[in-house]
Write a protein that holds these residues in place. Structure first.
Motif, PDB file in Angstrom:
ATOM      1  N   ALA A 115      34.819  42.516  40.325  1.00  0.00           N
ATOM      2  CA  ALA A 115      35.112  41.426  41.271  1.00  0.00           C
ATOM      3  C   ALA A 115      36.273  40.576  40.778  1.00  0.00           C
ATOM      4  O   ALA A 115      37.160  40.194  41.561  1.00  0.00           O
ATOM      5  CB  ALA A 115      33.865  40.562  41.459  1.00  0.00           C
ATOM      6  N   THR A 116      36.302  40.280  39.482  1.00  0.00           N
ATOM      7  CA  THR A 116      37.402  39.499  38.914  1.00  0.00           C
ATOM      8  C   THR A 116      38.718  40.264  39.015  1.00  0.00           C
ATOM      9  O   THR A 116      39.758  39.690  39.349  1.00  0.00           O
ATOM     10  CB  THR A 116      37.100  39.156  37.442  1.00  0.00           C
ATOM     11  N   LEU A 117      38.659  41.554  38.731  1.00  0.00           N
ATOM     12  CA  LEU A 117      39.860  42.388  38.816  1.00  0.00           C
ATOM     13  C   LEU A 117      40.368  42.458  40.243  1.00  0.00           C
ATOM     14  O   LEU A 117      41.580  42.394  40.483  1.00  0.00           O
ATOM     15  CB  LEU A 117      39.577  43.791  38.287  1.00  0.00           C
ATOM     16  N   LEU A 118      39.466  42.568  41.185  1.00  0.00           N
ATOM     17  CA  LEU A 118      39.869  42.623  42.594  1.00  0.00           C
ATOM     18  C   LEU A 118      40.635  41.366  42.995  1.00  0.00           C
ATOM     19  O   LEU A 118      41.654  41.435  43.671  1.00  0.00           O
ATOM     20  CB  LEU A 118      38.635  42.808  43.480  1.00  0.00           C
ATOM     21  N   LEU A 119      40.156  40.208  42.552  1.00  0.00           N
ATOM     22  CA  LEU A 119      40.847  38.953  42.868  1.00  0.00           C
ATOM     23  C   LEU A 119      42.159  38.815  42.098  1.00  0.00           C
ATOM     24  O   LEU A 119      43.064  38.105  42.532  1.00  0.00           O
ATOM     25  CB  LEU A 119      39.939  37.764  42.567  1.00  0.00           C
ATOM     26  N   GLY A 120      42.279  39.487  40.956  1.00  0.00           N
ATOM     27  CA  GLY A 120      43.486  39.389  40.144  1.00  0.00           C
ATOM     28  C   GLY A 120      44.571  40.392  40.490  1.00  0.00           C
ATOM     29  O   GLY A 120      45.675  40.326  39.944  1.00  0.00           O
ATOM     30  N   LYS A 144      46.024  36.629  33.967  1.00  0.00           N
ATOM     31  CA  LYS A 144      44.903  36.263  33.097  1.00  0.00           C
ATOM     32  C   LYS A 144      43.575  36.776  33.658  1.00  0.00           C
ATOM     33  O   LYS A 144      42.691  37.173  32.893  1.00  0.00           O
ATOM     34  CB  LYS A 144      44.836  34.744  32.925  1.00  0.00           C
ATOM     35  N   MET A 145      43.451  36.782  34.980  1.00  0.00           N
ATOM     36  CA  MET A 145      42.231  37.317  35.594  1.00  0.00           C
ATOM     37  C   MET A 145      42.112  38.819  35.322  1.00  0.00           C
ATOM     38  O   MET A 145      41.032  39.315  35.020  1.00  0.00           O
ATOM     39  CB  MET A 145      42.230  37.042  37.099  1.00  0.00           C
ATOM     40  N   CYS A 146      43.233  39.539  35.415  1.00  0.00           N
ATOM     41  CA  CYS A 146      43.221  40.980  35.120  1.00  0.00           C
ATOM     42  C   CYS A 146      42.877  41.219  33.648  1.00  0.00           C
ATOM     43  O   CYS A 146      42.102  42.126  33.324  1.00  0.00           O
ATOM     44  CB  CYS A 146      44.568  41.614  35.458  1.00  0.00           C
ATOM     45  N   TYR A 147      43.449  40.418  32.784  1.00  0.00           N
ATOM     46  CA  TYR A 147      43.171  40.562  31.357  1.00  0.00           C
ATOM     47  C   TYR A 147      41.699  40.238  31.063  1.00  0.00           C
ATOM     48  O   TYR A 147      41.024  40.952  30.325  1.00  0.00           O
ATOM     49  CB  TYR A 147      44.091  39.651  30.543  1.00  0.00           C
ATOM     50  N   GLY A 148      41.192  39.150  31.652  1.00  0.00           N
ATOM     51  CA  GLY A 148      39.778  38.791  31.472  1.00  0.00           C
ATOM     52  C   GLY A 148      38.849  39.870  32.018  1.00  0.00           C
ATOM     53  O   GLY A 148      37.816  40.191  31.413  1.00  0.00           O
TER      54      GLY A 148
END
Length: 187
Positions: free
Chosen positions: A94-99, A115-119
């Motif tokens: 979900a985080t990757l999708l938003l990033g 940063k969202m993709c990295y996280g």
């Protein structure tokens, strides 16, 4: 190039997450390997044990008594690790999708998206390690149980081997680890 890597990592993470979820839910972590009469096919999973009659295809399953009952350590540990891995990789997905760059969420701030993709990559890596540990733990325990019985010349009539659910858990965890490496090292 950046968007291509993100999409590759997202596709790999999505497929691997599906593999992990299927591995957690399915019932063939251990299968009988030496049923010489080929009358039935037995599978043991994390949640129940199933027997399929090979002649008429009838499948019957016995649920384990309770989630909180006294189960072998391999089942409890594998359940815990895989459920935690499923939750973590779902959050990472979900985080990757938003990033992703192709998503219009936070389009004005590319640093936050990066940063969202990295996280997401870090969370995906943690989840993949938990999934790998759970799957390999179960596989090693099945192998040790079989080796112990063979070394003591004990034959119970059923010889269990690794099932497709165990391999699916390992494949899903490895895919998540590769997606994590793409996100954390290549972006």
């Amino acid at each position: 190039m950046n968007a291509t890597l993100q999409m590759m990592a997202f596709g790999l993470a999505l497929l691997s997450t599906l593999f992990l979820l299927l591995a957690t839910c399915t019932d063939c972590w251990m299968v009988n390997a030496d049923d010489s009469l080929e009358v039935s096919h037995k599978c043991r999973g994390l949640w129940r044990e199933c027997v399929t009659n090979m002649q008429d295809g009838v499948r019957t399953c016995d649920q384990y008594d309770s989630i909180l009952a006294d189960h072998p350590v391999k089942i409890v540990v594998t359940r815990t690790l895989l459920i935690t891995a499923d939750l973590l990789v779902g959050l990472a997905l979900a985080t990757l999708l938003l990033g992703l760059d192709c998503i219009k969420f936070l389009k004005d701030d590319p640093r936050v998206k990066l940063k969202m993709c990295y996280g997401a990559g870090v969370i995906l890596g943690i989840g993949s390690i938990l999934g790998l540990v759970g799957s390999v733990w179960y596989a090693v325990d099945v192998y040790m149980e079989r080796t112990m019985l063979v070394s003591h010349n004990v034959f119970l009539g059923v010889h269990y081997d690794f099932g497709w659910s165990c391999w699916l858990g390992m494949a899903g965890s490895t895919g998540c680890l590769m997606a994590s490496i793409l996100l954390t090292c290549c972006l």
